[in-house]
Motif scaffolding. Structure first.
Motif, mmCIF file in Angstrom:
data_model
loop_
_atom_site.group_PDB
_atom_site.id
_atom_site.type_symbol
_atom_site.label_atom_id
_atom_site.label_comp_id
_atom_site.label_asym_id
_atom_site.label_seq_id
_atom_site.Cartn_x
_atom_site.Cartn_y
_atom_site.Cartn_z
ATOM 1 N N UNK A 1 0.736 -1.158 -0.258
ATOM 2 C CA UNK A 1 0.121 0.028 -0.002
ATOM 3 C C UNK A 1 0.938 1.245 0.101
ATOM 4 N N UNK A 2 2.068 1.120 0.846
ATOM 5 C CA UNK A 2 2.950 2.365 0.860
ATOM 6 C C UNK A 2 3.642 2.485 -0.514
ATOM 7 N N UNK A 3 3.939 1.415 -1.005
ATOM 8 C CA UNK A 3 4.681 1.566 -2.434
ATOM 9 C C UNK A 3 3.634 1.956 -3.597
ATOM 10 N N UNK B 1 10.176 8.900 -16.085
ATOM 11 C CA UNK B 1 9.879 7.638 -16.385
ATOM 12 C C UNK B 1 10.760 6.673 -15.613
ATOM 13 N N UNK B 2 11.962 6.697 -15.762
ATOM 14 C CA UNK B 2 12.883 5.950 -14.973
ATOM 15 C C UNK B 2 12.865 6.069 -13.585
ATOM 16 N N UNK B 3 12.428 7.265 -13.087
ATOM 17 C CA UNK B 3 12.003 7.520 -11.662
ATOM 18 C C UNK B 3 10.687 6.545 -11.319
ATOM 19 N N UNK B 4 9.647 6.661 -12.125
ATOM 20 C CA UNK B 4 8.431 6.100 -11.917
ATOM 21 C C UNK B 4 8.789 4.385 -11.936
ATOM 22 N N UNK B 5 9.779 3.967 -13.050
ATOM 23 C CA UNK B 5 9.998 2.649 -13.029
ATOM 24 C C UNK B 5 10.535 1.988 -11.638
ATOM 25 N N UNK B 6 11.204 2.984 -11.080
ATOM 26 C CA UNK B 6 11.847 2.511 -9.715
ATOM 27 C C UNK B 6 10.599 2.280 -8.755
ATOM 28 N N UNK C 1 6.956 -4.223 -6.722
ATOM 29 C CA UNK C 1 7.029 -5.540 -7.077
ATOM 30 C C UNK C 1 8.115 -6.496 -5.948
ATOM 31 N N UNK C 2 9.038 -5.493 -5.544
ATOM 32 C CA UNK C 2 9.849 -6.181 -4.491
ATOM 33 C C UNK C 2 9.322 -5.919 -2.994
ATOM 34 N N UNK C 3 8.967 -4.767 -2.664
ATOM 35 C CA UNK C 3 8.450 -4.344 -1.191
ATOM 36 C C UNK C 3 9.506 -4.715 -0.330
ATOM 37 N N UNK C 4 10.888 -4.137 -0.668
ATOM 38 C CA UNK C 4 11.862 -4.262 0.415
ATOM 39 C C UNK C 4 12.883 -3.121 0.664
ATOM 40 N N UNK C 5 13.863 -3.228 1.347
ATOM 41 C CA UNK C 5 14.437 -2.053 1.819
ATOM 42 C C UNK C 5 15.628 -1.654 0.576
#
Length: 296
Positions: A214-216, A252-257, A263-267
């Motif tokens: 949800x945060x992501x 677009x690159x920033x959005x891709x991150x 997808x990963x939901x990790x640190x």
């Protein structure tokens, strides 16, 4: 021996005064303000730009000092902040307050008297919002990020107003770009430092569940706003098409991150997004400067 001790004390104090300004952070704010100043100026006066940079640094450093005075007892609890000048005892609150007030006076004098009332007023509002509103809200919830994004987005607008003595759509769009950038930037930092922040009771991530999908998703949504916004300076005749394309590509690159974080939901993904946010803003601002359309 006494002279040696005295010199050591002075050097420790000077280093502490340097540290309490958060020099590197303040320098990035100065760059952002200078960007707005140069973009707004019909003809660049270098002496005025230097004077503005001194005022911008002093405003930011004063706000940082207010923040650290208020949070001194909380900073002791966190690993990343316990060595700051106040919790470590290198400076007293009185010393920090006197230094902070001195910087604030210098900043306000320059902006109000060497530039214009409008620039001084927005800078004063920025300092008050950051120091006295955003700081205590950090323990309340993610509303703090929205409030903190206001003074965080003011620098390019203050720069434009200082150069032109004019409010309008141009400084407004500079404000909007930096405002929406703040959310993925702040939240990526909050994700990476969540464990440390929780020790001080800071609740900055947008979801009550903290480091979750949800945060992501919310980070991604705010980043989306940057894509249409990056074209507005071109359509308003402030900059050319080349900078709009550069801003779009990096957007677009920033959005891709952010999708990678979803997808990963990790640190690790949050850390990558954080570094991406550090790259995005200066690259876009430099592109706009290089592509500036001269005033007619």
């Amino acid at each position: 021996m006494n002279q040696s001790v005295s010199q050591n004390i002075i050097s420790v104090k000077l280093k502490a005064l340097y540290d309490i300004t958060k020099f590197r952070l303040s320098a990035t704010v100065v760059f952002s303000g200078a960007f707005g100043f140069i973009l707004g100026a019909d003809k660049l006066d270098w002496s005025k730009l230097v004077l503005f940079c001194i005022a911008a640094f002093s405003t930011t450093a004063a706000a940082n000092i207010i923040n650290q005075i208020i949070e001194k007892d909380l900073d002791i609890l966190m690993k990343r902040t316990r060595d700051r000048p106040l919790p470590s005892g290198r400076l007293t609150v009185i010393e920090a307050a006197v230094f902070g007030w001195g910087l604030a006076v210098v900043a306000m004098y320059i902006l109000f008297y060497e530039f214009n009332f409008r620039a001084g007023l927005v800078a004063l509002l920025s300092m008050v919002l950051y120091g006295f509103v955003y700081t205590p809200l950090k323990r309340v919830g993610p509303i703090a990020v929205a409030v903190g994004a206001l003074p965080g987005a003011f620098p390019p607008m203050i720069g434009w107003i200082a150069a032109t003595n004019h409010f309008g759509l141009e400084p407004g769009i500079l404000f909007a770009i930096q405002f929406f950038w703040q959310f993925p930037h702040f939240w990526a930092i909050a994700w990476v430092l969540d464990e440390d922040y929780s020790k001080a009771g800071f609740k900055l991530l947008p979801s009550s569940g903290g480091q979750n999908l949800n945060s992501a998703i919310q980070i991604m949504i705010y980043t989306l706003f940057l894509l249409p916004l990056c074209w507005v300076p071109y359509y308003m005749g402030m900059t050319g098409i080349n900078s709009a394309i550069v801003a779009m590509i990096f957007g677009v690159l920033f959005l891709a991150q952010t999708f990678h974080l979803m997808r990963k939901v990790d640190r690790k993904a949050a850390l990558q997004l954080m570094f991406g946010s550090f790259i995005y803003l200066p690259v876009v601002q430099i592109a706009y400067l290089l592509d500036k359309i001269p005033a007619h």
